[in-house]
Design a protein around this motif. Structure first.
Motif, PDB file in Angstrom:
ATOM      1  N   GLU A 150       0.919  -1.285   0.045  1.00  0.00           N
ATOM      2  CA  GLU A 150      -0.030   0.226  -0.031  1.00  0.00           C
ATOM      3  C   GLU A 150       0.831   1.361   0.036  1.00  0.00           C
ATOM      4  O   GLU A 150       0.508   2.044  -0.779  1.00  0.00           O
ATOM      5  CB  GLU A 150      -0.964  -0.098   1.122  1.00  0.00           C
ATOM      6  N   ASN A 151       1.877   1.128   0.853  1.00  0.00           N
ATOM      7  CA  ASN A 151       2.690   2.364   1.147  1.00  0.00           C
ATOM      8  C   ASN A 151       3.595   2.639  -0.313  1.00  0.00           C
ATOM      9  O   ASN A 151       3.628   3.929  -0.912  1.00  0.00           O
ATOM     10  CB  ASN A 151       3.517   2.526   2.132  1.00  0.00           C
ATOM     11  N   VAL A 152       4.069   1.371  -0.859  1.00  0.00           N
ATOM     12  CA  VAL A 152       4.759   1.827  -2.232  1.00  0.00           C
ATOM     13  C   VAL A 152       3.737   2.362  -3.229  1.00  0.00           C
ATOM     14  O   VAL A 152       4.239   3.512  -3.850  1.00  0.00           O
ATOM     15  CB  VAL A 152       5.576   0.511  -2.633  1.00  0.00           C
ATOM     16  N   ALA A 153       2.771   1.917  -3.460  1.00  0.00           N
ATOM     17  CA  ALA A 153       1.804   2.281  -4.397  1.00  0.00           C
ATOM     18  C   ALA A 153       1.244   3.615  -4.289  1.00  0.00           C
ATOM     19  O   ALA A 153       1.330   4.528  -5.275  1.00  0.00           O
ATOM     20  CB  ALA A 153       0.479   1.217  -4.522  1.00  0.00           C
ATOM     21  N   GLY A 154       1.048   3.861  -2.924  1.00  0.00           N
ATOM     22  CA  GLY A 154       0.334   5.288  -2.696  1.00  0.00           C
ATOM     23  C   GLY A 154       1.369   6.359  -3.087  1.00  0.00           C
ATOM     24  O   GLY A 154       1.263   7.430  -3.550  1.00  0.00           O
ATOM     25  N   ARG A 155       2.861   6.135  -2.550  1.00  0.00           N
ATOM     26  CA  ARG A 155       3.840   7.057  -2.592  1.00  0.00           C
ATOM     27  C   ARG A 155       4.360   7.176  -4.136  1.00  0.00           C
ATOM     28  O   ARG A 155       4.567   8.348  -4.480  1.00  0.00           O
ATOM     29  CB  ARG A 155       4.858   6.555  -1.495  1.00  0.00           C
ATOM     30  N   VAL A 156       4.246   6.203  -4.956  1.00  0.00           N
ATOM     31  CA  VAL A 156       4.664   6.169  -6.370  1.00  0.00           C
ATOM     32  C   VAL A 156       3.492   6.803  -7.053  1.00  0.00           C
ATOM     33  O   VAL A 156       4.011   7.733  -7.931  1.00  0.00           O
ATOM     34  CB  VAL A 156       4.800   4.727  -6.722  1.00  0.00           C
ATOM     35  N   LEU A 163       8.136  -6.620  11.012  1.00  0.00           N
ATOM     36  CA  LEU A 163       7.200  -5.415  11.594  1.00  0.00           C
ATOM     37  C   LEU A 163       6.500  -4.547  10.428  1.00  0.00           C
ATOM     38  O   LEU A 163       6.992  -3.942   9.860  1.00  0.00           O
ATOM     39  CB  LEU A 163       8.128  -4.608  12.504  1.00  0.00           C
ATOM     40  N   THR A 164       5.092  -4.301  10.948  1.00  0.00           N
ATOM     41  CA  THR A 164       4.689  -3.376  10.042  1.00  0.00           C
ATOM     42  C   THR A 164       5.115  -2.060   9.746  1.00  0.00           C
ATOM     43  O   THR A 164       5.631  -1.509   8.810  1.00  0.00           O
ATOM     44  CB  THR A 164       3.168  -3.016  10.668  1.00  0.00           C
ATOM     45  N   HIS A 165       5.754  -1.452  10.922  1.00  0.00           N
ATOM     46  CA  HIS A 165       6.469  -0.119  10.894  1.00  0.00           C
ATOM     47  C   HIS A 165       7.874  -0.166  10.141  1.00  0.00           C
ATOM     48  O   HIS A 165       8.155   0.906   9.235  1.00  0.00           O
ATOM     49  CB  HIS A 165       6.722   0.507  12.101  1.00  0.00           C
ATOM     50  N   GLN A 166       8.333  -0.977  10.037  1.00  0.00           N
ATOM     51  CA  GLN A 166       9.520  -1.478   9.169  1.00  0.00           C
ATOM     52  C   GLN A 166       9.305  -1.506   8.042  1.00  0.00           C
ATOM     53  O   GLN A 166      10.187  -1.034   7.048  1.00  0.00           O
ATOM     54  CB  GLN A 166      10.585  -2.608   9.931  1.00  0.00           C
ATOM     55  N   ALA A 167       8.158  -2.333   7.558  1.00  0.00           N
ATOM     56  CA  ALA A 167       7.705  -2.672   6.109  1.00  0.00           C
ATOM     57  C   ALA A 167       7.211  -1.298   5.642  1.00  0.00           C
ATOM     58  O   ALA A 167       7.621  -1.088   4.586  1.00  0.00           O
ATOM     59  CB  ALA A 167       6.606  -3.585   6.229  1.00  0.00           C
ATOM     60  N   LYS A 168       6.709  -0.364   6.403  1.00  0.00           N
ATOM     61  CA  LYS A 168       6.381   0.865   5.759  1.00  0.00           C
ATOM     62  C   LYS A 168       7.582   1.868   5.429  1.00  0.00           C
ATOM     63  O   LYS A 168       7.593   2.610   4.545  1.00  0.00           O
ATOM     64  CB  LYS A 168       5.291   1.571   6.784  1.00  0.00           C
ATOM     65  N   TYR A 216      12.382  -4.601  -7.339  1.00  0.00           N
ATOM     66  CA  TYR A 216      12.529  -4.227  -5.916  1.00  0.00           C
ATOM     67  C   TYR A 216      11.606  -5.146  -5.002  1.00  0.00           C
ATOM     68  O   TYR A 216      10.631  -5.873  -5.209  1.00  0.00           O
ATOM     69  CB  TYR A 216      11.936  -2.677  -5.774  1.00  0.00           C
ATOM     70  N   ALA A 217      11.756  -4.979  -3.690  1.00  0.00           N
ATOM     71  CA  ALA A 217      10.898  -5.827  -2.809  1.00  0.00           C
ATOM     72  C   ALA A 217      11.170  -4.807  -1.229  1.00  0.00           C
ATOM     73  O   ALA A 217      11.888  -4.295  -0.905  1.00  0.00           O
ATOM     74  CB  ALA A 217      11.598  -7.161  -2.451  1.00  0.00           C
ATOM     75  N   ALA A 218       9.942  -4.917  -0.658  1.00  0.00           N
ATOM     76  CA  ALA A 218       9.835  -4.309   0.794  1.00  0.00           C
ATOM     77  C   ALA A 218       8.966  -5.343   1.642  1.00  0.00           C
ATOM     78  O   ALA A 218       7.929  -5.862   1.106  1.00  0.00           O
ATOM     79  CB  ALA A 218       9.343  -3.007   0.629  1.00  0.00           C
ATOM     80  N   GLY A 219       9.389  -5.122   2.683  1.00  0.00           N
ATOM     81  CA  GLY A 219       8.559  -5.687   3.997  1.00  0.00           C
ATOM     82  C   GLY A 219       9.161  -7.353   4.167  1.00  0.00           C
ATOM     83  O   GLY A 219      10.414  -7.547   4.072  1.00  0.00           O
ATOM     84  N   ASP A 220       8.413  -7.821   4.837  1.00  0.00           N
ATOM     85  CA  ASP A 220       8.687  -9.311   5.235  1.00  0.00           C
ATOM     86  C   ASP A 220       9.296 -10.214   4.368  1.00  0.00           C
ATOM     87  O   ASP A 220       9.998 -11.052   4.417  1.00  0.00           O
ATOM     88  CB  ASP A 220       7.383 -10.061   5.819  1.00  0.00           C
ATOM     89  N   VAL A 221       8.760  -9.916   2.989  1.00  0.00           N
ATOM     90  CA  VAL A 221       9.254 -10.782   2.058  1.00  0.00           C
ATOM     91  C   VAL A 221      10.788 -10.856   1.824  1.00  0.00           C
ATOM     92  O   VAL A 221      11.517 -11.663   1.204  1.00  0.00           O
ATOM     93  CB  VAL A 221       8.557 -10.500   0.436  1.00  0.00           C
ATOM     94  N   ALA A 269       5.939  -7.346  -2.633  1.00  0.00           N
ATOM     95  CA  ALA A 269       5.602  -6.966  -1.059  1.00  0.00           C
ATOM     96  C   ALA A 269       4.544  -7.948  -0.552  1.00  0.00           C
ATOM     97  O   ALA A 269       3.498  -7.770  -0.066  1.00  0.00           O
ATOM     98  CB  ALA A 269       4.951  -5.564  -1.176  1.00  0.00           C
ATOM     99  N   THR A 270       4.682  -9.152  -0.756  1.00  0.00           N
ATOM    100  CA  THR A 270       3.865 -10.309  -0.468  1.00  0.00           C
ATOM    101  C   THR A 270       4.133 -10.859   1.030  1.00  0.00           C
ATOM    102  O   THR A 270       3.376 -11.821   1.448  1.00  0.00           O
ATOM    103  CB  THR A 270       4.247 -11.618  -1.481  1.00  0.00           C
ATOM    104  N   GLY A 271       4.727 -10.189   1.902  1.00  0.00           N
ATOM    105  CA  GLY A 271       4.675 -10.474   3.430  1.00  0.00           C
ATOM    106  C   GLY A 271       5.336 -11.692   3.630  1.00  0.00           C
ATOM    107  O   GLY A 271       6.108 -12.278   2.958  1.00  0.00           O
ATOM    108  N   SER A 272       4.698 -12.314   4.680  1.00  0.00           N
ATOM    109  CA  SER A 272       5.115 -13.734   5.383  1.00  0.00           C
ATOM    110  C   SER A 272       4.099 -14.749   5.452  1.00  0.00           C
ATOM    111  O   SER A 272       3.053 -14.241   5.689  1.00  0.00           O
ATOM    112  CB  SER A 272       6.347 -13.370   6.561  1.00  0.00           C
TER     113      SER A 272
END
Length: 487
Positions: A32-38, A332-337, A321-326, A158-161
């Motif tokens: 969500e954060n990647v998409a919104g900021r881009v 952690l949510t805050h680190q993923a953001k 690119y990749a971000a978050g748990d993946v 950004a598929t998480g864990s």
């Protein structure tokens, strides 16, 4: 197969797909954060999500688990204060607690998050996605239709864990809870066996115990929270026992079996632990299965390795690119953001012709993702920690001094009769700056950001002396630190 809620990307007639500047796979906090900021940076964006927009945190992890904990914490806090404890005359209303939890997850309806995505100008696709080559993402929608999305500039994973299932004989033959089932349960079970004493295990054990469930916890080590300091585990163990949780320490599970209405764990010492429900909380791993990583030359198993910009290593062209748990970094949510914001800024900068240097993000992103990760375990007592342990600091070449303190102050004493808590600070003696901090006690989570600022900002202790903590608050522990250090 068209996008919903935003302008579709440019149609690619020969393939029946669509092209966007950026394609984001996964609609949790990172995606969500990647998409919104881009999108805010002026690029066209497609976001693909196979379940609920908002992801694990919004619907099955952070929000519902903390809502389940809060009722028990509030009642217990009142019972710790003379004059208030006399007003607590009944038991916790379990149905009321569950209704409040349901309100925080919008009854598991993601329409609010979907509206936010649409308002941000992001095209949302529902379905499962995987890489099919350079800059190409295949999507299978809920109807089974498969189509392509092409990224002109970047694809972001950004598929998480997902939960780890331990290889215990018989486990695949029993009906057990994972964290999702435990946070979304419609009633409190009469009894619950919790396998695992990490963050998920201890939070949910205490939540359900305070809602009236008889809880047994099976832990592989001598105390809960093996990644936290021993004093944190000891204080939490005492609290869990006070809540009626029965702990089985240094336990090895040889097998699991079930009968109607009961699950039984067979321990190596011959003990049998039975409960109506079994919660398996033995960790999580990066969700990379079926992502098609082999199509771009990567291994399908394991976390996606990224550099300081979030760019995936081993893929030429600077488009993945990749971000978050993946990524296998802090789950952690805050680190993923945080990582998502970095990735988005880099993608937009490169797409608009601006040069990106490692100076822009490298030093601080590396520190923030490895040595300055703030973590809160929302049990009672809470455990809030950031930065180095003494052992890790010494391994990295720091000259270390460690100071441990009781959380004894007027602020603590006013908060609860017989307040119990402890703090540990790890200090770099060469530069006289804070490297790490741990706080254990009731309501200590709000102390953590001050420690985060001190560590990330490398604030000298002599300067912290002039940051005067308000009286009477828990923050007086900072004054105790400076006094103990000799300032």
């Amino acid at each position: 197969m068209a996008a919903t809620g935003a302008e579709s990307g440019e149609a690619v007639a020969e393939s029946g797909g669509y092209e966007y500047d950026v394609v984001v796979v996964g609609g949790g906090p990172a995606g969500e954060n990647v998409a919104g900021r881009v999108a805010a940076g002026g690029l066209s964006v497609a976001l693909v999500e196979r379940e609920r927009v908002g992801g694990e945190c919004s619907f099955w992890a952070c929000m519902p688990s903390k809502a389940l904990l809060r009722s028990g914490h509030a009642v217990t806090a009142a019972r710790r204060v003379d004059g208030a404890r006399q007003a607590v005359t009944g038991d916790i209303d379990v149905s009321g607690t569950l209704r409040r939890r349901d309100s925080f997850v919008d009854q598991w309806d993601d329409r609010r998050q979907v509206d936010w995505v649409h308002d941000a100008g992001v095209a949302l696709f529902r379905g499962s996605a995987w890489l099919a080559g350079s800059r190409e993402v295949m999507v299978r929608d809920p109807d089974g239709t498969t189509f392509s999305l092409y990224a002109g500039n970047a694809v972001v994973l950004a598929t998480g864990s997902v939960p780890v299932r331990p290889p215990i004989p018989g486990l695949d033959q029993v009906d057990f809870w994972d964290s999702r089932a435990a946070t979304s349960a419609e009633r409190a079970p009469e009894s619950l066996a919790v396998l695992g004493a990490g963050v998920v295990g201890v939070e949910l054990a205490q939540a359900w115990a305070r809602l009236g469930t008889h809880v047994r916890m099976i832990e592989s080590g001598p105390r809960p929270l093996p990644s936290a300091p021993d004093f944190a585990g000891d204080l939490l163990e005492a609290a869990l026992r006070a809540d009626g949780v029965r702990l089985y320490s240094d336990a090895v599970v040889n097998g699991v079996s079930s009968t109607e209405g009961s699950v039984t764990l067979e321990l190596a010492d011959g003990t049998e632990v039975s409960a109506e429900r079994l919660l398996v909380a033995t960790g999580r791993r990066a969700a990379t299965g079926h992502l098609g990583l082999e199509s771009v030359g990567l291994h399908e198993e394991g976390a996606v390795d990224v550099n300081e910009h979030g760019e995936v290593r081993g893929v030429p062209g600077g488009w993945l690119y990749a971000a978050g748990d993946v990524t296998g970094q802090a789950q952690l949510t805050h680190q993923a953001k945080y990582a998502a914001r970095v990735v988005a800024d880099v993608v937009v900068a490169r797409a608009t012709g601006r040069h990106v240097t490692t100076d822009a993000f490298g030093r601080y992103m590396t520190s923030a993702n490895r040595h300055a990760v703030p973590t809160v375990i929302f049990t009672d007592p809470a455990v809030a920690q950031i930065g180095y342990s003494p052992e890790r600091a010494e391994q990295d070449g720091h000259r270390v001094r460690t100071i441990e303190l009781d959380m004894a102050s007027a602020g603590a004493e006013l908060r609860a009769d017989g307040y119990r808590g402890r703090a540990r600070f790890v200090i770099d003696e060469r530069h006289q700056v804070l490297l790490g901090a741990v706080f254990v006690g009731q309501d200590v989570a709000e102390l953590l950001h001050a420690a985060t600022i001190a560590i990330v900002g490398e604030v000298p202790l002599a300067r912290l002396w002039h940051a005067v903590p308000a009286f009477p608050t828990l923050s007086e522990v900072w004054l105790r630190l400076l006094e103990s250090y000799g300032l």
